[in-house]
Design a protein around this motif. Structure first.
Motif, PDB file in Angstrom:
ATOM      1  N   HIS A  24     -72.899 -27.902  31.889  1.00  0.00           N
ATOM      2  CA  HIS A  24     -70.772 -28.352  31.270  1.00  0.00           C
ATOM      3  C   HIS A  24     -70.611 -27.515  32.419  1.00  0.00           C
ATOM      4  O   HIS A  24     -69.467 -27.471  32.519  1.00  0.00           O
ATOM      5  CB  HIS A  24     -70.500 -27.689  30.234  1.00  0.00           C
ATOM      6  CG  HIS A  24     -68.998 -27.893  29.569  1.00  0.00           C
ATOM      7  ND1 HIS A  24     -68.424 -29.323  29.811  1.00  0.00           N
ATOM      8  CD2 HIS A  24     -67.659 -26.741  29.521  1.00  0.00           C
ATOM      9  CE1 HIS A  24     -67.210 -28.661  30.096  1.00  0.00           C
ATOM     10  NE2 HIS A  24     -66.428 -27.897  29.833  1.00  0.00           N
ATOM     11  N   THR A  71     -63.355 -22.739  30.179  1.00  0.00           N
ATOM     12  CA  THR A  71     -65.096 -22.911  30.381  1.00  0.00           C
ATOM     13  C   THR A  71     -64.887 -21.813  31.321  1.00  0.00           C
ATOM     14  O   THR A  71     -65.869 -21.213  31.373  1.00  0.00           O
ATOM     15  CB  THR A  71     -65.885 -24.743  30.758  1.00  0.00           C
ATOM     16  OG1 THR A  71     -64.927 -24.966  29.884  1.00  0.00           O
ATOM     17  CG2 THR A  71     -67.289 -24.283  31.191  1.00  0.00           C
ATOM     18  N   LEU A  94     -67.842 -14.351  20.161  1.00  0.00           N
ATOM     19  CA  LEU A  94     -67.134 -13.845  18.565  1.00  0.00           C
ATOM     20  C   LEU A  94     -65.353 -15.176  18.870  1.00  0.00           C
ATOM     21  O   LEU A  94     -65.670 -15.821  18.288  1.00  0.00           O
ATOM     22  CB  LEU A  94     -66.881 -12.314  18.774  1.00  0.00           C
ATOM     23  CG  LEU A  94     -68.206 -12.001  17.916  1.00  0.00           C
ATOM     24  CD1 LEU A  94     -67.307 -10.495  17.752  1.00  0.00           C
ATOM     25  CD2 LEU A  94     -68.999 -12.958  16.408  1.00  0.00           C
ATOM     26  N   LEU A  96     -62.857 -15.722  21.833  1.00  0.00           N
ATOM     27  CA  LEU A  96     -62.053 -15.911  23.584  1.00  0.00           C
ATOM     28  C   LEU A  96     -60.957 -16.323  23.386  1.00  0.00           C
ATOM     29  O   LEU A  96     -59.827 -17.545  22.625  1.00  0.00           O
ATOM     30  CB  LEU A  96     -62.338 -16.760  24.331  1.00  0.00           C
ATOM     31  CG  LEU A  96     -62.507 -16.737  25.541  1.00  0.00           C
ATOM     32  CD1 LEU A  96     -63.143 -15.621  25.927  1.00  0.00           C
ATOM     33  CD2 LEU A  96     -63.088 -17.758  26.164  1.00  0.00           C
ATOM     34  N   ILE A  98     -56.754 -16.961  25.296  1.00  0.00           N
ATOM     35  CA  ILE A  98     -56.690 -17.409  26.754  1.00  0.00           C
ATOM     36  C   ILE A  98     -54.637 -17.603  26.438  1.00  0.00           C
ATOM     37  O   ILE A  98     -54.153 -18.234  25.793  1.00  0.00           O
ATOM     38  CB  ILE A  98     -56.753 -19.073  27.567  1.00  0.00           C
ATOM     39  CG1 ILE A  98     -56.221 -18.977  28.632  1.00  0.00           C
ATOM     40  CG2 ILE A  98     -57.093 -19.689  26.039  1.00  0.00           C
ATOM     41  CD1 ILE A  98     -57.265 -19.831  29.614  1.00  0.00           C
TER      42      ILE A  98
ATOM     43  N   GLY B  43     -69.210 -23.445  24.897  1.00  0.00           N
ATOM     44  CA  GLY B  43     -68.089 -22.949  24.470  1.00  0.00           C
ATOM     45  C   GLY B  43     -66.875 -23.790  24.661  1.00  0.00           C
ATOM     46  O   GLY B  43     -65.640 -23.469  24.062  1.00  0.00           O
ATOM     47  N   GLY B  44     -67.311 -23.572  25.981  1.00  0.00           N
ATOM     48  CA  GLY B  44     -65.932 -24.103  26.385  1.00  0.00           C
ATOM     49  C   GLY B  44     -65.358 -25.955  26.396  1.00  0.00           C
ATOM     50  O   GLY B  44     -64.291 -25.879  26.435  1.00  0.00           O
ATOM     51  N   ALA B  45     -66.454 -26.348  26.339  1.00  0.00           N
ATOM     52  CA  ALA B  45     -66.722 -27.505  25.720  1.00  0.00           C
ATOM     53  C   ALA B  45     -65.741 -27.758  24.291  1.00  0.00           C
ATOM     54  O   ALA B  45     -64.866 -28.922  23.942  1.00  0.00           O
ATOM     55  CB  ALA B  45     -67.970 -28.275  26.040  1.00  0.00           C
ATOM     56  N   ALA B  47     -64.013 -25.831  22.835  1.00  0.00           N
ATOM     57  CA  ALA B  47     -62.504 -25.081  23.100  1.00  0.00           C
ATOM     58  C   ALA B  47     -61.876 -26.020  23.807  1.00  0.00           C
ATOM     59  O   ALA B  47     -61.009 -26.811  22.834  1.00  0.00           O
ATOM     60  CB  ALA B  47     -62.302 -24.166  23.842  1.00  0.00           C
ATOM     61  N   GLY B  48     -62.205 -27.421  24.305  1.00  0.00           N
ATOM     62  CA  GLY B  48     -61.328 -28.595  25.468  1.00  0.00           C
ATOM     63  C   GLY B  48     -61.211 -29.388  23.915  1.00  0.00           C
ATOM     64  O   GLY B  48     -60.239 -29.961  24.220  1.00  0.00           O
ATOM     65  N   GLU B  51     -58.151 -27.953  21.774  1.00  0.00           N
ATOM     66  CA  GLU B  51     -57.388 -28.580  22.300  1.00  0.00           C
ATOM     67  C   GLU B  51     -56.403 -30.155  22.540  1.00  0.00           C
ATOM     68  O   GLU B  51     -55.350 -29.983  22.000  1.00  0.00           O
ATOM     69  CB  GLU B  51     -57.103 -27.274  24.020  1.00  0.00           C
ATOM     70  CG  GLU B  51     -57.367 -25.876  24.273  1.00  0.00           C
ATOM     71  CD  GLU B  51     -57.246 -25.706  25.750  1.00  0.00           C
ATOM     72  OE1 GLU B  51     -55.877 -25.140  25.458  1.00  0.00           O
ATOM     73  OE2 GLU B  51     -57.614 -25.334  26.301  1.00  0.00           O
ATOM     74  N   ASN B  74     -50.953 -20.012  24.201  1.00  0.00           N
ATOM     75  CA  ASN B  74     -51.765 -19.702  24.221  1.00  0.00           C
ATOM     76  C   ASN B  74     -52.609 -20.189  23.411  1.00  0.00           C
ATOM     77  O   ASN B  74     -51.751 -21.195  22.547  1.00  0.00           O
ATOM     78  CB  ASN B  74     -52.115 -17.344  24.012  1.00  0.00           C
ATOM     79  CG  ASN B  74     -50.929 -18.099  22.534  1.00  0.00           C
ATOM     80  OD1 ASN B  74     -51.114 -18.255  21.950  1.00  0.00           O
ATOM     81  ND2 ASN B  74     -50.287 -17.452  22.624  1.00  0.00           N
ATOM     82  N   VAL B  75     -53.804 -19.745  23.231  1.00  0.00           N
ATOM     83  CA  VAL B  75     -55.279 -20.479  22.683  1.00  0.00           C
ATOM     84  C   VAL B  75     -56.183 -19.688  22.259  1.00  0.00           C
ATOM     85  O   VAL B  75     -56.381 -17.989  22.820  1.00  0.00           O
ATOM     86  CB  VAL B  75     -55.485 -21.763  23.133  1.00  0.00           C
ATOM     87  CG1 VAL B  75     -57.128 -22.322  21.924  1.00  0.00           C
ATOM     88  CG2 VAL B  75     -54.727 -22.780  23.407  1.00  0.00           C
ATOM     89  N   THR B  76     -56.102 -19.536  21.040  1.00  0.00           N
ATOM     90  CA  THR B  76     -57.696 -18.446  20.653  1.00  0.00           C
ATOM     91  C   THR B  76     -58.264 -18.802  19.654  1.00  0.00           C
ATOM     92  O   THR B  76     -58.554 -19.316  18.581  1.00  0.00           O
ATOM     93  CB  THR B  76     -56.911 -17.244  19.438  1.00  0.00           C
ATOM     94  OG1 THR B  76     -55.626 -16.732  19.783  1.00  0.00           O
ATOM     95  CG2 THR B  76     -58.468 -15.838  19.114  1.00  0.00           C
ATOM     96  N   VAL B  77     -59.340 -19.053  20.097  1.00  0.00           N
ATOM     97  CA  VAL B  77     -60.804 -19.921  19.340  1.00  0.00           C
ATOM     98  C   VAL B  77     -62.225 -18.723  19.040  1.00  0.00           C
ATOM     99  O   VAL B  77     -62.039 -18.038  19.911  1.00  0.00           O
ATOM    100  CB  VAL B  77     -61.521 -20.679  20.880  1.00  0.00           C
ATOM    101  CG1 VAL B  77     -62.489 -21.433  20.036  1.00  0.00           C
ATOM    102  CG2 VAL B  77     -60.407 -21.572  21.617  1.00  0.00           C
ATOM    103  N   SER B  78     -62.157 -18.839  18.058  1.00  0.00           N
ATOM    104  CA  SER B  78     -63.410 -18.714  17.632  1.00  0.00           C
ATOM    105  C   SER B  78     -64.819 -19.108  17.565  1.00  0.00           C
ATOM    106  O   SER B  78     -64.308 -20.110  16.792  1.00  0.00           O
ATOM    107  CB  SER B  78     -62.685 -17.892  15.997  1.00  0.00           C
ATOM    108  OG  SER B  78     -61.828 -16.873  16.005  1.00  0.00           O
ATOM    109  N   PHE B  79     -65.350 -18.626  17.589  1.00  0.00           N
ATOM    110  CA  PHE B  79     -67.033 -19.277  17.954  1.00  0.00           C
ATOM    111  C   PHE B  79     -67.663 -18.939  15.842  1.00  0.00           C
ATOM    112  O   PHE B  79     -67.980 -17.917  15.672  1.00  0.00           O
ATOM    113  CB  PHE B  79     -67.309 -19.594  18.375  1.00  0.00           C
ATOM    114  CG  PHE B  79     -67.028 -19.827  20.142  1.00  0.00           C
ATOM    115  CD1 PHE B  79     -66.539 -21.352  20.068  1.00  0.00           C
ATOM    116  CD2 PHE B  79     -66.128 -19.004  21.255  1.00  0.00           C
ATOM    117  CE1 PHE B  79     -65.831 -22.048  21.034  1.00  0.00           C
ATOM    118  CE2 PHE B  79     -65.216 -19.499  22.021  1.00  0.00           C
ATOM    119  CZ  PHE B  79     -65.622 -20.694  22.012  1.00  0.00           C
TER     120      PHE B  79
END
Lengths: 151, 128
Positions: A24, A71, A94, A96, A98, B43-45, B47-48, B51, B74-79
């Motif tokens: 990625h 990313t 855990l 993030l 933004i 994780g970025g994929a 999150a994308g 969104e 804003n965006v809060t992502v929990s994994f």
């Protein structure tokens, strides 16, 4: 645990070269920009993300989508932890968060900077900013936590 | 399909469809373009994807006639768990659709929607 007492075996330049060769990070085209340590031993890292029309959210405005910025911020904050501890260790994001302060200017390279500001046996706390030329005018702020999966 | 995918979404290979209830479903087939650490989706994929499904669901709710521009605040992502090298699904729920702000939650899963791989909470500005 003091970061300065640990030998620095983690090489961010080599790590980023490896991590951006495929997957990625390669899809979005991020690349190494800078890294370092603050006087207190906490690490920081910067990646650059060049403008790419394949990554825009709206062809009319040409504004970069937020996904690639997230990313980049995930990677720079991750690396700031390994710079702080001096060694690579497995960790999971855990969460993030933004905050998008303003859109990146179309055509500009985005710089993401992440730093680890606190670390415990199990959790690392990170923050960062992204800007598109002037660090004093960030496009985004992030805050996040990582969990050391091997501890 | 009520929503045109962005260049970013096309680059990522996101696909939209409808579930049995007519709810928008977004699919991210696995490819090397998504990979983060070996064996897992970045994780970025994720999150994308979260969104993108949130914006598509908002566009769906606003309809064609509403020309509101949708901008992320804003965006809060929990994994929750590692997403492995397989298709990821996502859907979004609009918690509140106001005149100027929308609150949206999006979830992503692989095998079981009850076991999400990631969840996002988003505040979105509607500029009219």
């Amino acid at each position: 645990m003091t970061a300065t007492a640990i030998p620095d075996t983690f090489d961010p330049v080599a790590f980023i070269a490896m991590a951006t060769r495929s997957g990625h990070n390669r899809t979005i085209g991020s690349r190494y920009h800078a890294h370092g340590k603050y006087p207190d031993g906490k690490g920081w890292c910067e990646l650059a993300l060049d403008y790419n029309t394949d990554l825009v959210s709206d062809p009319e405005t040409g504004i970069l989508a937020s996904g690639p910025i997230l990313t980049v911020m995930d990677m720079v904050t991750s690396i700031s932890i390994w710079l702080t501890t001096g060694v690579f260790q497995p960790q999971a994001t855990l969460d993030l968060r933004i905050d998008y302060l303003r859109p990146a200017t179309p055509g500009n390279t985005v710089i993401g900077r992440g730093e680890c500001y606190h670390i415990t046996r199990s959790v690392a706390f990170v923050r960062g900013i992204a800007h598109d030329g002037d660090p004093a005018k960030p496009i985004a702020h992030v805050a996040g936590t990582y969990f050391f999966t091997a501890s | 399909m009520a929503h045109t995918l962005s260049p970013y979404a096309r680059t990522m290979g996101f696909e939209t469809s409808r579930d049995a209830d007519g709810h928008l479903l977004m699919t991210m087939p696995y490819s090397i373009a998504m990979r983060g650490r070996p064996g897992f989706v970045h994780g970025g994929a994720l999150a994308g994807l979260l969104e993108t499904v949130a914006y598509a669901t908002l566009a769906d709710a606003l309809g064609h006639d509403d020309k509101a521009k949708v901008k992320p605040i804003n965006v809060t992502v929990s994994f929750m768990r590692g997403a492995t090298e397989q298709t990821t699904f996502a859907r979004a729920t609009i918690e509140r659709l106001g005149r100027r702000v929308a609150n949206v939650e999006a979830i992503a899963w692989q095998d079981d929607p009850e076991k999400p791989v990631a969840v996002a909470q988003m505040n979105v500005m509607l500029s009219r």
